[in-house]
Design an enzyme around this catalytic site. Structure first.
Site, short mmCIF file in Angstrom:
data_model
loop_
_atom_site.label_atom_id
_atom_site.label_comp_id
_atom_site.label_asym_id
_atom_site.label_seq_id
_atom_site.Cartn_x
_atom_site.Cartn_y
_atom_site.Cartn_z
N GLY A 13 0.83 -1.19 0.00
CA GLY A 13 0.00 0.00 0.00
C GLY A 13 0.86 1.24 0.00
O GLY A 13 0.48 2.29 0.52
N SER A 16 0.20 5.27 -1.97
CA SER A 16 -0.69 6.37 -1.57
C SER A 16 -0.76 6.45 -0.05
O SER A 16 -0.30 5.55 0.66
CB SER A 16 -2.10 6.16 -2.15
N GLY A 17 -1.36 7.53 0.44
CA GLY A 17 -1.69 7.66 1.86
C GLY A 17 -0.51 7.52 2.79
O GLY A 17 0.60 8.02 2.54
N ILE A 18 -0.73 6.82 3.88
CA ILE A 18 0.29 6.64 4.91
C ILE A 18 1.49 5.90 4.35
O ILE A 18 2.64 6.21 4.68
CB ILE A 18 -0.31 5.90 6.13
N SER A 137 -5.01 -0.20 13.87
CA SER A 137 -5.84 0.99 13.95
C SER A 137 -6.21 1.22 15.40
O SER A 137 -6.34 0.26 16.17
CB SER A 137 -7.11 0.83 13.11
N TYR A 150 -14.60 -4.01 10.06
CA TYR A 150 -13.32 -3.31 10.03
C TYR A 150 -12.63 -3.38 11.39
O TYR A 150 -11.43 -3.68 11.48
CB TYR A 150 -13.53 -1.86 9.61
#
Length: 249
Positions: A13, A16-18, A137, A150
């Protein structure tokens, strides 16, 4: 001081993003980085932005053949890995009565199966003293309506990091969880939440956190750099929660 000088990092991943924020910081700190992502276009854009110390490998963490390709490409280019950041993930929110089997499978496949097999497939390349970071998370100890799937996947990731830390310690490999709080990334694009509803969720979480604001990708990347570096050499099986205090109050 370049705390990751000449280390090799693999980030799933990472386009993008983190993941991309962490890749940017890791390179600034002296690392060479392999980005793994599904979207070839954004992967190419990320590699172009990051420069010659970045390499892109296209693939899906739920596809074991793609993870084998990631292992082979990384081995061919670098021979071994110092840092593995299993960061790919997504979240879908829905009342339990509206969740179908396909949605269940997709979330657990990406968030849990993906993290598990990323570590398994790349394990032969992880050198003694290496660091594995699993993206959890701050929700993994919370309960919020419509978040059942999630939240459960991230609780599973937290459990996985504990057991892997125990199992891989004899190989000299540390395993920790990095648990971000609410951060404005492209996460909303990978959920079923409308943009206005997502902003409402951001506001709700921020209002409940002691620091009263969402985090930034740079703040999460800073925490990832710490876990990746030798500065955290006595940390394993830990959960580094970077959420403005939301989970613990």
């Amino acid at each position: 001081m370049t705390t990751l000088n000449d280390k090799v990092a693999v980030i799933t991943g990472g386009n993008s993003g983190i993941g991309l924020a962490a890749a940017t910081l890791f390179i600034e700190q002296g690392a060479r980085v392999v980005l793994f992502g599904r979207n070839q276009t954004t992967l190419d854009e990320a590699v172009s932005k990051l420069g010659p110390r970045a390499v892109g490998v296209q693939g899906d963490v739920t596809n074991l053949d793609d993870l084998e390709t990631l292992k082979d490409e990384t081995s061919m280019r670098f021979g071994q890995i110092d840092i593995l950041f299993a960061n790919a993930g997504l979240g879908v929110f829905s009342p339990i009565e509206n969740i179908d089997e396909a949605s269940y499978d997709k979330q657990f496949d990406i968030n849990v199966k993906g993290a598990f097999f990323t570590v398994q497939k790349l394990l032969p390349l992880l050198k003694n003293g290496s660091s594995v970071i699993l993206t959890g998370s701050a929700v993994h100890e919370k309960g919020v309506a419509t978040g059942s799937l999630y939240f459960a996947t991230k609780a599973a990731v937290r459990s996985l990091s504990r057991t892997l830390a125990s199992e891989l310690a004899p190989k000299g490999i540390r395993v920790n969880t990095l648990s971000p709080g609410i951060v404005r990334t492209n996460f909303a694009e990978n959920t079923n939440i409308a943009s206005d509803d997502f902003e409402g969720f951001v506001g709700m979480v921020a209002s409940q956190a002691p620091l009263q604001r969402p985090g930034t990708m740079q703040e999460i990347a800073n925490a990832a750099r710490f876990l990746a570096s030798d500065e955290s050499s006595y940390m394993t099986a830990a959960d580094l929660v970077v959420d403005g205090g939301w989970m613990n109050v």
